[in-house]
Design an enzyme around this catalytic site. Structure first.
Site, PDB file in Angstrom:
ATOM      1  N   SER A 104       0.853  -1.182   0.000  1.00  0.00           N
ATOM      2  CA  SER A 104       0.000   0.000   0.000  1.00  0.00           C
ATOM      3  C   SER A 104       0.893   1.238   0.000  1.00  0.00           C
ATOM      4  CB  SER A 104      -0.940  -0.031   1.213  1.00  0.00           C
ATOM      5  OG  SER A 104      -1.831   1.069   1.184  1.00  0.00           O
TER       6      SER A 104
ATOM      7  N   TYR B  25      -5.997   7.587  -5.660  1.00  0.00           N
ATOM      8  CA  TYR B  25      -4.896   6.802  -5.113  1.00  0.00           C
ATOM      9  C   TYR B  25      -5.144   6.469  -3.642  1.00  0.00           C
ATOM     10  CZ  TYR B  25      -0.066   5.426  -4.110  1.00  0.00           C
ATOM     11  OH  TYR B  25       1.059   4.739  -3.741  1.00  0.00           O
TER      12      TYR B  25
ATOM     13  N   LYS C 189      -5.745   2.736  -2.039  1.00  0.00           N
ATOM     14  CA  LYS C 189      -4.714   2.216  -1.129  1.00  0.00           C
ATOM     15  C   LYS C 189      -5.293   1.966   0.264  1.00  0.00           C
ATOM     16  CE  LYS C 189      -1.060   1.846  -3.757  1.00  0.00           C
ATOM     17  NZ  LYS C 189      -0.303   0.592  -3.899  1.00  0.00           N
TER      18      LYS C 189
END
Length: 180
Positions: free
Chosen positions: A139, A153, A157
Site C-alpha cells: 500500500s 490513489y 490504497k
C-alpha cells in the site's frame, strides 16, 4: 548462500519497474524462483535481464480478474506452487475530489484493491492446503492518511489496508499470513 527462500516460489505483481522490480530482484538474490507480472511485456523482458536465478514473466492486465487468474496459473505452471504473493502493481494518479474521473478511479481501484483480491484468490487455496503462505499487499502511507490531490490513489490504497485486515482475521491459525 543458503536462504530460507531457496526453493520457494514468489509472484510479484508490478514487477517491471520501481518497488516491484526491486522486490523481485531481492527475492531472486535470496534464492527464490520469481514470477514477474506486469502490464508491459517489453518492460518485463527488460527487467528480467537483471534477475539472477529461475524466473518467469507474464504480461497481464491486472485490472481484469481473468488476467489475474491466468498470471497465477502461468507462474505456477512454470515455477511451482506460489508460496509468497507480493501484490505491488499500481498507478499513481493525482486528482482532487472535484476532478476524479470515473475511469481513472476505476482503474486505480481495480489495479490496487481488485488485483490484490484476485491474485490472492488465485494463490490462497494452495497456500491453505500446504499450510504455508505469505501475502504481502504493498500500500502506501497515503493508504493510512489522506493526502490532498490524491483522491483515487488514497481511496484505493486504503482499500488495500482494509483487505489486509480482513485477511489477517480470515487466515488466523492457517499457516498463511498477510501483511500490508
Amino acid at each position: 548462500m543458503s536462504s530460507r527462500l531457496a526453493g520457494k516460489t514468489v509472484l510479484v505483481s508490478g514487477a517491471s519497474r520501481g518497488i516491484g522490480l526491486a522486490t523481485a530482484q531481492r527475492f531472486a538474490s535470496l534464492g527464490a524462483s520469481v514470477g514477474l507480472v506486469a502490464s508491459s511485456a517489453q518492460r518485463l523482458s527488460d527487467a528480467a535481464v537483471h534477475l539472477d536465478g529461475k524466473h518467469h514473466v507474464v504480461a497481464a492486465d491486472l485490472t481484469d480478474p481473468a488476467e489475474c487468474a491466468r498470471a497465477v496459473s502461468e507462474v505456477s505452471a512454470a515455477l511451482g506452487p506460489i508460496d509468497v504473493l507480493v501484490s505491488c502493481a499500481g498507478v499513481l494518479r493525482r486528482d482532487f475530489i472535484e476532478d476524479v474521473a470515473p475511469a481513472d478511479f476505476e482503474q486505480s481501484y481495480r489495479l490496487h484493491a481488485g488485483a490484490a483480491i484476485w491474485l490472492t484468490q488465485g494463490v490462497l487455496a494452495g497456500m491453505r492446503e500446504r499450510g504455508y503462505g505469505r501475502i504481502v499487499l504493498v500500500s502506501s502511507e497515503l493508504g493510512l492518511i489522506g493526502g490532498p490531490s490524491y483522491a483515487s490513489y488514497c481511496s484505493s490504497k486504503w482499500a488495500m489496508v482494509g483487505l489486509g485486515e480482513v485477511l489477517t482475521h480470515e487466515l488466523a491459525g492457517s499457516g498463511v499470513s498477510a501483511t500490508v
